[in-house]
Design an enzyme around this catalytic site. Structure first.
Site, short mmCIF file in Angstrom:
data_model
loop_
_atom_site.label_atom_id
_atom_site.label_comp_id
_atom_site.label_asym_id
_atom_site.label_seq_id
_atom_site.Cartn_x
_atom_site.Cartn_y
_atom_site.Cartn_z
N CYS A 48 32.27 31.68 41.86
CA CYS A 48 31.86 30.63 42.79
C CYS A 48 30.53 30.98 43.46
O CYS A 48 29.67 30.13 43.68
CB CYS A 48 32.91 30.40 43.87
N ARG A 123 37.60 23.79 39.35
CA ARG A 123 36.16 23.48 39.42
C ARG A 123 35.98 22.05 38.92
O ARG A 123 35.87 21.84 37.70
CB ARG A 123 35.35 24.45 38.57
C1 BEZ Z 1 35.75 33.24 41.04
O1 BEZ Z 1 35.32 34.31 40.63
O2 BEZ Z 1 35.03 32.37 41.52
C2 BEZ Z 1 37.21 32.98 40.93
C3 BEZ Z 1 37.92 33.62 39.93
C4 BEZ Z 1 39.28 33.40 39.83
C5 BEZ Z 1 39.92 32.54 40.71
C6 BEZ Z 1 39.21 31.90 41.69
C7 BEZ Z 1 37.84 32.11 41.78
#
Ligand code: BEZ
Length: 216
Positions: A48, A123
């Site tokens: 993110c 997402r």
């Molecule tokens: C992330 O790295 O953004 C992420 C990875 C797994 C679950 C939620 C967010």
């Protein structure tokens, strides 16, 4: 999920949201502009963070395309603000677009929680036109960061499609067959189909697959 989640062609549901830039009414806050509402699973997560960096880097280009951005996750506004501060201090980029601090109401209304993919928002990306109509919806899983250049391509494609009443081929403007040319809507009656081939107005593979340059 509350009611049916909105689909392509529906008007974006009216809602009031708490954001890092204060309360906003959607879609009215962006009337006359395109906007992209995108959700992420959580603040202070690695993928993110790379996504916010990538989106902010392209924000000036989106604004040139009369397009605003608005993020969303089920996190408190304090977490969003702290995360923005972290991004500024560590990555040298100020996040200039608002982020919705959702309690779950917006996520449920827009269908952003997919129970078999976890309890966080997926997402998701909603593309909304200047009249408030949803033009595209995309979903990605937590493990795959999005391609933000594709979102710029999509906004450009929508804008050409709307202004010139044409359609974009695969990989436009780098299509393998017709390069950066655009597709003329196929005729819907026999006379127009016959006339189209004979007129030579467009380059055609057949009467239903004709193309032309983008108008200036
Ligand atoms: C992330 O790295 O953004 C992420 C990875 C797994 C679950 C939620 C967010």
């Amino acid at each position: 999920m509350e009611g049916q989640m909105p689909l392509i062609g529906d008007m974006f549901p009216e809602m009031e949201v708490q954001t890092t830039r204060g309360r906003m009414k959607l879609p009215d806050a962006f009337a006359g502009k395109w906007f992209i509402l995108f959700s992420h699973p959580a603040d202070f997560t690695p993928v993110c963070t790379t996504e916010f960096y990538a989106f902010q880097m392209r924000y000036p280009e989106f604004r040139k395309l009369n397009t605003e951005l608005i993020g969303l996750s089920v996190d408190q506004v304090f977490a969003h603000i702290k995360w923005e501060e972290w991004i500024k201090e560590n990555l040298g980029v100020k996040i200039e677009f608002p982020i919705i601090a959702d309690t779950g109401t917006v996520a449920n209304r827009l269908g952003l929680i997919h129970p078999n993919a976890g309890s966080n928002t997926v997402r998701a990306v909603f593309f909304v036109d200047p009249t408030g109509k949803i033009r595209a919806i995309m979903y990605y899983p937590a493990e795959l960061g999005r391609n933000f250049d594709e979102f710029i391509r999509m906004i450009k494609g929508f804008q050409v499609a709307d202004s010139q009443k044409v359609a974009m081929p695969a990989n436009w403007p780098n299509n393998e067959l017709i390069k950066d040319r655009v597709i003329v809507p196929p005729p819907t009656d026999v006379q127009t189909a016959e006339a189209r081939v004979q007129s030579g107005e467009y380059e055609c593979y057949d009467w239903w697959l004709c193309h032309k340059p983008v108008a200036e």
